[in-house]
Design a protein around this motif. Structure first.
Motif, PDB file in Angstrom:
ATOM      1  N   SER A  54       0.594  -1.223  -0.047  1.00 12.41           N
ATOM      2  CA  SER A  54      -0.093  -0.213  -0.174  1.00 12.41           C
ATOM      3  C   SER A  54       0.974   1.265   0.018  1.00 12.41           C
ATOM      4  CB  SER A  54      -0.822   0.042   1.231  1.00 12.41           C
ATOM      5  OG  SER A  54      -0.148   0.264   2.466  1.00 12.41           O
ATOM      6  N   ASP A  55       0.074   2.332  -0.471  1.00 17.28           N
ATOM      7  CA  ASP A  55       1.184   3.417  -0.601  1.00 17.28           C
ATOM      8  C   ASP A  55       1.588   4.055   0.645  1.00 17.28           C
ATOM      9  OD1 ASP A  55       1.130   3.604  -3.513  1.00 17.28           O
ATOM     10  OD2 ASP A  55      -0.691   4.757  -3.352  1.00 17.28           O
ATOM     11  N   ARG A  56       0.475   3.919   1.648  1.00 16.38           N
ATOM     12  CA  ARG A  56       0.503   4.435   3.105  1.00 16.38           C
ATOM     13  C   ARG A  56       2.019   3.672   3.693  1.00 16.38           C
ATOM     14  NH1 ARG A  56      -4.324   4.711   6.508  1.00 16.38           N
ATOM     15  NH2 ARG A  56      -4.666   6.389   5.383  1.00 16.38           N
ATOM     16  N   ALA A  57       1.940   2.189   3.651  1.00 15.16           N
ATOM     17  CA  ALA A  57       3.088   1.324   4.057  1.00 15.16           C
ATOM     18  C   ALA A  57       4.289   1.781   3.581  1.00 15.16           C
ATOM     19  CB  ALA A  57       2.715   0.056   3.761  1.00 15.16           C
ATOM     20  N   ILE A  58       4.235   2.212   2.191  1.00 14.70           N
ATOM     21  CA  ILE A  58       5.540   2.457   1.460  1.00 14.70           C
ATOM     22  C   ILE A  58       6.039   3.917   2.001  1.00 14.70           C
ATOM     23  CG2 ILE A  58       6.656   3.549  -0.726  1.00 14.70           C
ATOM     24  CD1 ILE A  58       4.644   1.140  -2.029  1.00 14.70           C
ATOM     25  N   THR A  59       5.115   4.770   2.202  1.00 19.89           N
ATOM     26  CA  THR A  59       5.588   6.068   2.767  1.00 19.89           C
ATOM     27  C   THR A  59       6.128   6.008   4.159  1.00 19.89           C
ATOM     28  OG1 THR A  59       3.721   7.290   1.196  1.00 19.89           O
ATOM     29  CG2 THR A  59       4.588   8.391   3.254  1.00 19.89           C
ATOM     30  N   THR A  60       5.569   5.267   5.002  1.00 19.91           N
ATOM     31  CA  THR A  60       5.910   5.033   6.195  1.00 19.91           C
ATOM     32  C   THR A  60       7.300   4.271   6.098  1.00 19.91           C
ATOM     33  OG1 THR A  60       3.840   4.619   7.005  1.00 19.91           O
ATOM     34  CG2 THR A  60       5.593   3.775   8.607  1.00 19.91           C
ATOM     35  N   GLU A  61       7.664   3.307   5.405  1.00 23.66           N
ATOM     36  CA  GLU A  61       9.019   2.904   5.343  1.00 23.66           C
ATOM     37  C   GLU A  61      10.076   3.610   4.983  1.00 23.66           C
ATOM     38  OE1 GLU A  61      11.920  -0.017   5.849  1.00 23.66           O
ATOM     39  OE2 GLU A  61       9.977  -0.055   6.820  1.00 23.66           O
ATOM     40  N   VAL A  62       9.488   4.437   3.807  1.00 19.65           N
ATOM     41  CA  VAL A  62      10.595   5.507   3.384  1.00 19.65           C
ATOM     42  C   VAL A  62      10.952   6.536   4.319  1.00 19.65           C
ATOM     43  CG1 VAL A  62      11.141   7.306   1.862  1.00 19.65           C
ATOM     44  CG2 VAL A  62      10.061   5.046   0.826  1.00 19.65           C
ATOM     45  N   ARG A  63      10.123   6.969   5.193  1.00 12.79           N
ATOM     46  CA  ARG A  63      10.240   7.880   6.219  1.00 12.79           C
ATOM     47  C   ARG A  63      11.213   7.346   7.387  1.00 12.79           C
ATOM     48  NH1 ARG A  63       4.130  10.175   6.732  1.00 12.79           N
ATOM     49  NH2 ARG A  63       4.312  11.735   4.989  1.00 12.79           N
ATOM     50  N   ALA A  64      10.789   6.330   7.580  1.00  8.49           N
ATOM     51  CA  ALA A  64      11.717   5.361   8.708  1.00  8.49           C
ATOM     52  C   ALA A  64      13.127   5.261   8.238  1.00  8.49           C
ATOM     53  CB  ALA A  64      11.043   4.003   8.924  1.00  8.49           C
ATOM     54  N   ARG A  65      13.371   4.989   7.033  1.00  6.62           N
ATOM     55  CA  ARG A  65      14.665   4.912   6.481  1.00  6.62           C
ATOM     56  C   ARG A  65      15.427   6.111   6.359  1.00  6.62           C
ATOM     57  NH1 ARG A  65      15.027  -0.077   2.018  1.00  6.62           N
ATOM     58  NH2 ARG A  65      13.559  -1.646   3.284  1.00  6.62           N
ATOM     59  N   LEU A  66      14.671   7.094   5.976  1.00  6.54           N
ATOM     60  CA  LEU A  66      15.316   8.340   5.961  1.00  6.54           C
ATOM     61  C   LEU A  66      15.666   8.860   7.472  1.00  6.54           C
ATOM     62  CD1 LEU A  66      13.016  10.359   3.312  1.00  6.54           C
ATOM     63  CD2 LEU A  66      15.412   9.594   3.073  1.00  6.54           C
ATOM     64  N   ALA A  67      14.971   8.336   8.396  1.00  8.39           N
ATOM     65  CA  ALA A  67      15.078   8.762   9.663  1.00  8.39           C
ATOM     66  C   ALA A  67      16.264   8.339  10.422  1.00  8.39           C
ATOM     67  CB  ALA A  67      13.999   8.521  10.590  1.00  8.39           C
ATOM     68  N   ALA A 105      14.963   5.321  -0.780  1.00  7.19           N
ATOM     69  CA  ALA A 105      13.623   5.294  -1.359  1.00  7.19           C
ATOM     70  C   ALA A 105      13.502   4.271  -2.439  1.00  7.19           C
ATOM     71  CB  ALA A 105      12.994   6.528  -1.875  1.00  7.19           C
ATOM     72  N   ARG A 106      14.296   3.985  -3.461  1.00  7.48           N
ATOM     73  CA  ARG A 106      14.293   2.976  -4.260  1.00  7.48           C
ATOM     74  C   ARG A 106      14.293   1.520  -3.687  1.00  7.48           C
ATOM     75  NH1 ARG A 106      18.099   6.355  -7.309  1.00  7.48           N
ATOM     76  NH2 ARG A 106      17.064   7.218  -8.937  1.00  7.48           N
ATOM     77  N   THR A 107      15.074   1.213  -2.596  1.00  2.91           N
ATOM     78  CA  THR A 107      15.015  -0.033  -2.118  1.00  2.91           C
ATOM     79  C   THR A 107      13.818  -0.506  -1.402  1.00  2.91           C
ATOM     80  OG1 THR A 107      16.311   0.817  -0.293  1.00  2.91           O
ATOM     81  CG2 THR A 107      17.676   0.161  -2.073  1.00  2.91           C
ATOM     82  N   VAL A 108      12.738   0.225  -1.198  1.00  2.18           N
ATOM     83  CA  VAL A 108      11.747  -0.036  -0.234  1.00  2.18           C
ATOM     84  C   VAL A 108      10.964  -1.081  -1.326  1.00  2.18           C
ATOM     85  CG1 VAL A 108       9.763   0.697   0.795  1.00  2.18           C
ATOM     86  CG2 VAL A 108      11.792   2.022   1.182  1.00  2.18           C
ATOM     87  N   ARG A 109      10.318  -1.903  -0.633  1.00  2.32           N
ATOM     88  CA  ARG A 109       9.579  -3.100  -1.303  1.00  2.32           C
ATOM     89  C   ARG A 109       8.355  -2.329  -1.783  1.00  2.32           C
ATOM     90  NH1 ARG A 109       7.669  -8.295   1.554  1.00  2.32           N
ATOM     91  NH2 ARG A 109       9.784  -8.833   0.709  1.00  2.32           N
TER      92      ARG A 109
END
Length: 123
Positions: A54-67, A105-109
């Protein structure tokens, strides 16, 4: 009727009977091919996991990796996702940080492409 003419008519009748039998049997439909995947100029070159996320899960994961990246300030980067395309907006210190954010961001499932709208330098 002579035996020779009976032989000729029997010889012609057999292929016609086989043809009629073949025509009367149902022919299975050809399998349909899957439609080709859409292409985009923003798609990553390496194959990615195609499991739908889901787009929401992708956004959450990208934010976590940036943090979790020690050199990035996640408060200065806005992340949004639409149909698997991640959009990064905001400011970073330099091009090295921009490249790092893009790669994270590219490496997020589930990510199919990353839109780079980051500005390098201080505002």
């Amino acid at each position: 009727m002579t035996s020779r003419s009976r032989f000729r008519s029997a010889r012609l009748a057999l292929p016609l009977a086989l043809l009629a039998m073949a025509a009367s049997q149902a022919i299975p439909a050809a399998p349909t091919d899957a439609p080709p995947a859409p292409s985009s100029t923003g798609r990553t070159t390496a194959p990615r996991d195609t499991e739908i996320a889901s787009d929401r899960a992708i956004t959450t994961e990208v934010r976590a990796r940036l943090a979790n990246a020690r050199t990035l300030d996640p408060a200065k980067i806005r992340v949004s996702t639409t149909d698997g395309v991640v959009k990064l907006e905001g400011t970073v210190r330099d091009d090295k940080q921009r490249n790092m954010a893009m790669e994270l961001a590219r490496t997020v499932r589930g990510v199919t492409a990353v839109s780079d709208e980051l500005r390098a330098g201080t505002d």
